[in-house]
Design an enzyme around this catalytic site. Structure first.
Site, mmCIF file in Angstrom:
data_model
loop_
_atom_site.group_PDB
_atom_site.id
_atom_site.type_symbol
_atom_site.label_atom_id
_atom_site.label_comp_id
_atom_site.label_asym_id
_atom_site.label_seq_id
_atom_site.Cartn_x
_atom_site.Cartn_y
_atom_site.Cartn_z
ATOM 1 N N GLY A 17 6.834 -5.229 2.732
ATOM 2 C CA GLY A 17 5.747 -6.202 2.818
ATOM 3 C C GLY A 17 4.684 -5.903 3.864
ATOM 4 O O GLY A 17 4.037 -6.824 4.359
ATOM 5 N N ASN A 19 1.801 -4.502 3.320
ATOM 6 C CA ASN A 19 0.521 -4.941 2.745
ATOM 7 C C ASN A 19 0.415 -6.464 2.764
ATOM 8 O O ASN A 19 -0.630 -7.013 3.102
ATOM 9 C CB ASN A 19 0.370 -4.427 1.310
ATOM 10 C CG ASN A 19 -0.135 -2.999 1.270
ATOM 11 O OD1 ASN A 19 -1.285 -2.719 1.604
ATOM 12 N ND2 ASN A 19 0.727 -2.078 0.888
ATOM 13 N N LEU A 92 7.882 -5.024 -14.128
ATOM 14 C CA LEU A 92 6.772 -5.280 -15.050
ATOM 15 C C LEU A 92 6.531 -6.788 -15.120
ATOM 16 O O LEU A 92 7.478 -7.565 -15.239
ATOM 17 C CB LEU A 92 7.130 -4.740 -16.439
ATOM 18 C CG LEU A 92 6.009 -4.758 -17.480
ATOM 19 C CD1 LEU A 92 4.871 -3.822 -17.099
ATOM 20 C CD2 LEU A 92 6.546 -4.364 -18.857
ATOM 21 N N ASN A 107 -3.189 -5.510 -8.701
ATOM 22 C CA ASN A 107 -2.093 -4.665 -8.206
ATOM 23 C C ASN A 107 -2.662 -3.516 -7.377
ATOM 24 O O ASN A 107 -3.786 -3.081 -7.603
ATOM 25 C CB ASN A 107 -1.327 -4.082 -9.400
ATOM 26 C CG ASN A 107 -0.185 -3.171 -8.990
ATOM 27 O OD1 ASN A 107 0.612 -3.513 -8.110
ATOM 28 N ND2 ASN A 107 -0.100 -2.001 -9.605
ATOM 29 N N HIS A 109 -1.808 0.480 -6.375
ATOM 30 C CA HIS A 109 -0.967 1.618 -6.736
ATOM 31 C C HIS A 109 -1.227 2.739 -5.732
ATOM 32 O O HIS A 109 -2.394 3.042 -5.434
ATOM 33 C CB HIS A 109 -1.290 2.081 -8.158
ATOM 34 C CG HIS A 109 -0.359 3.145 -8.632
ATOM 35 N ND1 HIS A 109 0.911 2.856 -9.077
ATOM 36 C CD2 HIS A 109 -0.498 4.491 -8.690
ATOM 37 C CE1 HIS A 109 1.518 3.992 -9.392
ATOM 38 N NE2 HIS A 109 0.685 4.988 -9.171
ATOM 39 N N GLU A 179 -4.251 1.851 2.301
ATOM 40 C CA GLU A 179 -4.015 0.563 1.624
ATOM 41 C C GLU A 179 -4.287 -0.578 2.604
ATOM 42 O O GLU A 179 -4.962 -1.554 2.273
ATOM 43 C CB GLU A 179 -2.564 0.480 1.131
ATOM 44 C CG GLU A 179 -2.244 1.479 0.033
ATOM 45 C CD GLU A 179 -0.846 1.285 -0.551
ATOM 46 O OE1 GLU A 179 -0.144 0.335 -0.188
ATOM 47 O OE2 GLU A 179 -0.455 2.115 -1.389
HETATM 48 C C1 GAR Z 1 2.779 0.362 -1.372
HETATM 49 O O1 GAR Z 1 2.534 1.696 -1.049
HETATM 50 C C2 GAR Z 1 2.279 0.079 -2.778
HETATM 51 O O2 GAR Z 1 1.148 0.805 -3.134
HETATM 52 C C3 GAR Z 1 3.472 0.505 -3.593
HETATM 53 O O3 GAR Z 1 4.590 0.026 -2.877
HETATM 54 C C4 GAR Z 1 4.294 0.072 -1.471
HETATM 55 C C5 GAR Z 1 4.667 -1.255 -0.851
HETATM 56 O O4 GAR Z 1 4.609 -1.163 0.537
HETATM 57 N N1 GAR Z 1 3.412 -0.037 -4.924
HETATM 58 C C6 GAR Z 1 3.781 0.641 -5.998
HETATM 59 O O5 GAR Z 1 4.281 1.742 -5.953
HETATM 60 C C7 GAR Z 1 3.563 -0.086 -7.329
HETATM 61 N N2 GAR Z 1 3.613 0.831 -8.431
HETATM 62 P P1 GAR Z 1 4.725 -2.480 1.431
HETATM 63 O O6 GAR Z 1 5.937 -3.274 0.942
HETATM 64 O O7 GAR Z 1 4.902 -1.961 2.825
HETATM 65 O O8 GAR Z 1 3.435 -3.253 1.258
#
Ligand code: GAR
Length: 198
Positions: A17, A19, A92, A107, A109, A179
């Site tokens: 989490g 992000n 999904l 979303n 990616h 991100e």
């Molecule tokens: C992030 O890098 C996001 O882009 C990726 O999961 C990570 C979550 O990090 N999402 C995907 O791969 C979706 N296909 P976080 O939990 O530290 O935010």
């Protein structure tokens, strides 16, 4: 959504989490946009602690309930959720939820779609595939969500330069940093543009 109304976000996440943490901080004092709910499909996900730290309501919904609109929709309706942000949500989104929130699910990616997207391409799998390819450019893609993994309308892309010796972990670190720089601002711009066109 009529202009003038406030946007109330639910963040869906399965992992640590980081992000979600940035997004909650960014909107803490925002006049028109707030994070109202964090939803996780993993009981032990770090994002549930992020919610606690920010004083945001959170709920864990186990896999078996995701095919039950009569269970999930009231959870979102009770918090008057207008938009859904997927921040590392690794399942999904069911069709009925996409229909209920048409054009209001976004979303992130961790690569430049359409490259390194699709079923099974998430988190470290993406960065390992980038490393294997030898590409020296990766990046992030922020897109609206439709019925297919990683195929909705692209809202924002940003390249990330890599070095030939970067490990998948180093690639992940560089991409995550980008991100964190952009996701909340892109969400804000996306919601504001919807209000302008409403
Ligand atoms: C992030 O890098 C996001 O882009 C990726 O999961 C990570 C979550 O990090 N999402 C995907 O791969 C979706 N296909 P976080 O939990 O530290 O935010």
């Amino acid at each position: 959504m009529p202009s003038g109304d406030k946007a109330r976000i639910a963040i869906f996440a399965s992992g640590g989490g980081s992000n979600a943490d940035k997004i909650c901080a960014y909107f803490e004092t925002h006049p028109d946009i707030s994070v109202e709910l964090i939803v996780s499909n993993k009981a032990e996900a770090g994002v549930l602690k992020v919610a606690d730290r920010h004083g945001i309501e959170s709920v864990y919904i186990s896999k078996k309930y995701w095919q039950h609109p009569e269970i999930i929709l009231p959870v979102l309706e009770t918090s008057e959720i207008t938009h859904i942000v997927l921040a590392g949500f690794l399942s999904l989104i069911p069709d009925w939820l996409i229909k209920a929130y048409k054009g209001r699910i976004i979303n992130i990616h961790p690569a430049l779609l359409p490259n390194y997207g699709g079923k099974g391409m998430y988190g470290h799998h993406v960065h390992e595939a980038v490393k294997k390819s030898g590409d020296l450019i990766s990046g992030i893609t922020i897109h609206e969500v439709n019925e297919h993994y990683d195929e909705g309308k692209v809202i924002f892309r940003k390249e990330v330069e890599l070095e030939a010796m970067d490990t998948p972990e180093e690639i992940a670190r560089k991409v995550l940093q980008v991100e964190h720089m952009y996701f909340a601002q892109v969400i804000e711009g996306w919601i504001n543009s919807q209000h302008e066109h409403a």
